[in-house]
Design a protein around this motif. Structure first.
Motif, PDB file in Angstrom:
ATOM      1  N   SER A 115       0.884  -1.291  -0.053  1.00 31.64           N
ATOM      2  CA  SER A 115       0.189   0.013   0.177  1.00 31.64           C
ATOM      3  C   SER A 115       0.916   1.051   0.010  1.00 31.64           C
ATOM      4  CB  SER A 115      -0.898  -0.115   1.154  1.00 31.64           C
ATOM      5  OG  SER A 115      -0.204   0.117   2.362  1.00 31.64           O
ATOM      6  N   PRO A 116       0.174   2.400  -0.408  1.00 38.28           N
ATOM      7  CA  PRO A 116       1.069   3.760  -0.384  1.00 38.28           C
ATOM      8  C   PRO A 116       2.000   3.875   0.973  1.00 38.28           C
ATOM      9  CG  PRO A 116      -0.847   4.081  -1.672  1.00 38.28           C
ATOM     10  CD  PRO A 116      -0.905   2.654  -0.816  1.00 38.28           C
ATOM     11  N   GLN A 117       1.316   3.822   1.968  1.00 39.31           N
ATOM     12  CA  GLN A 117       1.883   4.099   3.265  1.00 39.31           C
ATOM     13  C   GLN A 117       2.947   2.990   3.493  1.00 39.31           C
ATOM     14  OE1 GLN A 117      -1.225   3.191   2.754  1.00 39.31           O
ATOM     15  NE2 GLN A 117      -2.207   2.174   4.697  1.00 39.31           N
ATOM     16  N   ASN A 118       2.983   1.860   3.039  1.00 36.38           N
ATOM     17  CA  ASN A 118       3.995   0.851   3.534  1.00 36.38           C
ATOM     18  C   ASN A 118       4.984   0.475   2.210  1.00 36.38           C
ATOM     19  OD1 ASN A 118       2.884   0.391   6.134  1.00 36.38           O
ATOM     20  ND2 ASN A 118       1.342  -0.830   5.322  1.00 36.38           N
ATOM     21  N   SER A 119       4.869   0.713   1.094  1.00 39.79           N
ATOM     22  CA  SER A 119       5.424   0.092   0.024  1.00 39.79           C
ATOM     23  C   SER A 119       7.072   0.545   0.107  1.00 39.79           C
ATOM     24  CB  SER A 119       4.849   0.501  -1.353  1.00 39.79           C
ATOM     25  OG  SER A 119       4.761   1.830  -1.560  1.00 39.79           O
ATOM     26  N   SER A 120       7.026   2.006   0.439  1.00 37.94           N
ATOM     27  CA  SER A 120       8.666   2.318   0.256  1.00 37.94           C
ATOM     28  C   SER A 120       9.496   1.457   1.389  1.00 37.94           C
ATOM     29  CB  SER A 120       8.599   3.659   1.204  1.00 37.94           C
ATOM     30  OG  SER A 120       8.052   4.734  -0.078  1.00 37.94           O
ATOM     31  N   ALA A 121       9.104   0.908   2.491  1.00 40.55           N
ATOM     32  CA  ALA A 121       9.680   0.211   3.400  1.00 40.55           C
ATOM     33  C   ALA A 121       9.709  -1.208   2.983  1.00 40.55           C
ATOM     34  CB  ALA A 121       9.128  -0.013   4.763  1.00 40.55           C
TER      35      ALA A 121
END
Length: 403
Positions: free
Chosen positions: A58-64
């Motif tokens: 999801s957008p809030q978790n994908s970076s990590a």
């Protein structure tokens, strides 16, 4: 170019896994296979993993999830493991846990960390084939770990010295062992700890099947027993290897090592040099699924596999000829057969494949000295009741034909 001239000497000890080769038979629909000790994919918590992967991306978790991460492993997953360790009588913190790419990688790291060529590894007889494969690269000598035997620590030390090194660790699969299905009782675990103290060596506790107990009372892990003796994990020589492969999903390759922080920090250095860190996306998914369904899911596994074990034991009693014996495991995925002494498990496999369309693993590969050819391993985790019944009937026929 002759590559043999530039390969390291350790390559001479690297052999193809007989089990990995046999797994290719699973794609042949006419073969009834009890070879692969693998979970039933029909039991995977697929929907839970779909939700977990969607959330991780999801957008809030994908970076990590898609970025480089710390070598020690995903923090929330290590916290969950800490909770599980404490429930087993192993108080610890994040600093005592390293996430690995399956417990197989943990065994490789531990072999690399402790074994110099000629050193001795004490292993059970038979022992997990994957452990031998992991340790072989570091050119050890093997000696038989006999927790109930009468060999002295001095005898182990002198034998290791004569082989050109010293004893470095004792390795044991403690609960429902691969390949035998047997469990080390409390006395055996205490004896291994006593031996390790006298020899001043490490203990590698392989607990890949710890969650799959069907009968009997749980026995404390060796690491828990040692903490009870010494008061703190930081004073302990036992290294606990766990895995999500048998409980949740093997394909994500997530396992862990739990031990003294001073040892974990050295393993972290090895992790950094080898692959930087295990896949963060996979760790995040495992963490989510473990927190949401682990207890209910493992209960379902125990119900299903327990019934299959019972079916196999009943079918063995019905179809095995006189002179064949087998273990009666309290959990795990395996039953171990001992054939009459004149028989050879590899020859039996060849005949069984040709005449009965039946596969299993010859037992010789599980012995460091390639002894005890009259043994074989059966896995009941992947076959339904009808295949188990038919398979044991075919196995009995194949054995009788060779007697």
């Amino acid at each position: 170019m002759n590559w043999e001239n530039i390969f390291a000497t350790r390559m001479g000890r690297m052999k193809a896994s007989e089990i990995r080769e046999l797994l290719k038979l699973l794609d042949q629909p006419d073969i009834i296979s009890f070879a692969g000790g693998i979970p039933d994919p029909a039991l995977f918590p697929t929907e839970a993993f779909q939700d977990a992967m969607t959330d991780a991306l999801s957008p809030q978790n994908s970076s990590a999830a898609l970025q480089y991460s710390v070598s020690e492993g995903y923090g929330p997953l290590r916290d969950w493991i800490v909770e599980q360790m404490e429930a087993l009588g192993i108080p610890c913190t994040r600093d005592n846990v390293l996430i690995t790419s399956g417990s197989q990688q943990a065994l490789d790291y531990l072999g690399k960390m402790m074994l110099s060529p000629g050193d001795t590894a004490l292993v059970t007889w038979p022992t997990y084939m994957g452990a031998l494969g992991a340790f072989n690269a570091y050119e050890p000598t093997y000696d038989r770990l006999m927790p109930g035997g009468n060999r002295s620590a001095d005898d182990y030390a002198k034998t290791a010295e004569a082989a050109g090194g010293r004893v470095k660790f004792a390795y044991a699969s403690v609960d429902f062992a691969n390949p035998t299905g047997e469990t080390l009782d409390l006395t055996a675990r205490e004896n291994i700890l006593d031996l390790a103290e006298v020899l001043d060596i490490a203990v590698i506790e392989d607990s890949a099947y710890q969650t799959l107990r069907y009968d009997g009372d749980p026995i404390p892990p060796m690491l828990a027993l040692e903490i009870a003796r010494k008061g703190s994990i930081e004073e302990c020589r036992t290294l606990y290897c766990g895995s999500f492969s048998k409980s949740l999903a093997p394909g994500l390759r997530v396992g862990w090592v739990c031990g003294a922080a001073s040892v974990i920090s050295q393993l972290v250095l090895m992790k950094q040099a080898a692959d930087l860190h295990s896949a963060t996306l996979n760790q995040m998914a495992i963490n989510s699924v473990a927190r949401s369904v682990f207890s209910d899911h493992t209960a379902k596994l125990r119900r299903t596999y327990s019934a299959r074990r019972n079916t196999m034991l009943d079918a063995l009693a019905e179809h095995m000829p006189e002179g064949v014996t087998w273990t009666k495991p309290e959990g795990g995925m395996f039953v171990w057969l001992t054939l009459p002494k004149q028989m050879d498990g590899a020859a039996l496999l060849k005949s069984a494949l040709e005449t009965q369309k039946l596969a299993f693993v010859p037992g010789q590969a599980f012995y460091a000295d390639r002894s005890n050819a009259n043994t074989l391993r059966l896995s009941f985790s992947l076959a339904d009741d009808e295949k188990i019944k038919e398979g044991m009937k075919r196995l009995g026929a194949a054995i009788r034909a060779q007697m």
